[in-house]
Scaffold this active site. Structure first.
Site, PDB file in Angstrom:
ATOM      1  CB  SER A 190      27.641  14.198 -11.671  1.00  0.00           C
ATOM      2  OG  SER A 190      26.741  14.819 -10.780  1.00  0.00           O
ATOM      3  CG  ASP A 299      20.235  14.302 -14.265  1.00  0.00           C
ATOM      4  OD1 ASP A 299      20.058  14.727 -13.108  1.00  0.00           O
ATOM      5  OD2 ASP A 299      21.351  14.231 -14.804  1.00  0.00           O
ATOM      6  CG  HIS A 329      22.485  12.300 -11.782  1.00  0.00           C
ATOM      7  ND1 HIS A 329      22.909  13.298 -12.621  1.00  0.00           N
ATOM      8  CD2 HIS A 329      23.451  12.176 -10.831  1.00  0.00           C
ATOM      9  CE1 HIS A 329      24.079  13.756 -12.201  1.00  0.00           C
ATOM     10  NE2 HIS A 329      24.436  13.087 -11.123  1.00  0.00           N
TER      11      HIS A 329
END
Length: 364
Positions: A190, A299, A329
């Protein structure tokens, strides 16, 4: 974890080959126990349903609550002794805490410098502890996880500076750390994926040539999701054949409609299109190290991860993307619960082993 879990892991492992898409080697991993497309993985559905039942109505943004809600309790899947050592990396700005995961070895090993996720304002070393340990074991590498400074207390570029300082220190201290400085990779999930590839950009811009491989797990590549000549975020790019309302909520969960990340992370220090913030806007991708990009089907960041892979490939960077269908995610944090998390670590390990198989050892 029983026999059924292991069967699902084995099924995922069988899907190894992909196809070339816009110069990117793309492997799509299906939901292991569903034949249909456009469906959520049953384990994600179970978690999301439970979270909906437990959740209270959303109020105004609270930094403390957002930080407290990050991370997931996961499982240590290692089968061998991986030593753990907390260290502090010296820095001119502020000492940088880090944690080293080391498999037993008498040889100089490759090293992965890892940056956790958390939107640049949250996250700790703890949720990625077990993924880092498993990666150290399966790839036979030293993993060094960096506890970089967070916004808003430390806005851009403080966290990035910590990450690049850590990479530089690891490279310089290779002999003392028992690692091969010619086999240095960066990885992150991320926001950490953003920091990893921006470190690779800085490495090439400064001609330090330290980083030889980059692993980007569902990375933040375009902070404000601004359209480019090859990227426009759109909901209809997501196939949804059941639980549509739930899926739409999952997909749009990270949509930053009010510019929160910009306010927290940048605080006016730079423009949101700065390539060191949004590397999708970089025009200096040529010469970057080989990349492995991991995306999750449901995501919000998937489309920018795909676009970055295409742009890297156009710049001549060898790029592979593995997509896990049915996942959302941050699925790597569900290690031991989602078989895809374990398979993902194995795939990263395979990528590292392949990349470094021909590199000659060099310690100091």
């Amino acid at each position: 974890m029983g026999q059924e879990y292991q069967q699902l892991v084995d099924r995922l492992a069988q899907k190894k080959t992909g196809e070339q898409q816009n110069g990117v080697d793309v492997v799509i991993k299906p939901v292991p126990d569903r034949t249909e497309s456009g469906v959520l993985d049953p384990r994600v559905l179970e978690v999301m349903t439970q979270q909906q039942q437990d959740s209270s109505p959303a109020g105004p943004f609270s930094l403390e609550a957002a930080r407290a809600g990050m991370g997931w309790v996961n499982t240590d899947l290692t089968m061998t002794d991986i030593t753990t050592e907390d260290i502090v990396i010296p820095s001119a700005e502020q000492p940088i805490p880090a944690r080293i995961y080391r498999p037993r070895s008498t040889e100089l090993l490759p090293v992965v410098v890892y940056f956790h996720g958390g939107g640049f304002f949250g996250g700790t070393l703890e949720p990625v502890e077990h993924p880092c340990r498993l990666l150290a074991e399966r790839a036979n590498v030293v993993v060094i996880s960096i506890d970089y400074r967070l916004a808003p207390e430390h806005p851009f570029p403080a966290g990035l500076n910590d990450c690049f300082t850590a990479v530089t220190w690891v490279h310089e201290q290779a002999e003392e750390l028992g690692i091969n400085r010619a086999q240095l990779a960066v990885a992150g999930d991320s926001a950490g994926g953003n920091l990893a590839t921006v470190c690779a950009l800085l490495d090439r811009e400064q001609q330090t040539e330290m980083i030889q491989y980059q692993v980007l797990l569902y990375p933040v590549i375009n902070l404000a999701a601004l359209p480019t000549d090859d990227f426009t975020w759109r909901l209809d790019a997501y196939e949804m054949n059941e639980n549509r309302k739930l899926l739409e909520g999952i997909v749009t969960a990270l949509e930053d409609t009010d510019g929160l990340l910009n306010r927290l992370y940048l605080q006016g220090t730079t423009d949101v299109q700065d390539p060191h913030v949004s590397p999708l806007f970089s025009d200096k991708l040529a010469g970057l190290p080989e990349a492995l990009i991991i995306t999750a089907e449901y995501d919000y960041l998937r489309l920018e991860g795909e676009a970055y892979g295409r742009k890297l490939a156009r710049a001549g960077v060898k790029t592979k993307r593995i997509q896990y269908n049915g996942m959302d995610h941050a699925f790597i944090e569900k290690l031991g619960q989602y078989p895809q998390a374990e398979d993902c670590i194995t795939e990263i390990a395979n990528g590292l082993k392949k990349r470094f198989a021909t590199t000659q050892p060099t310690g100091g």
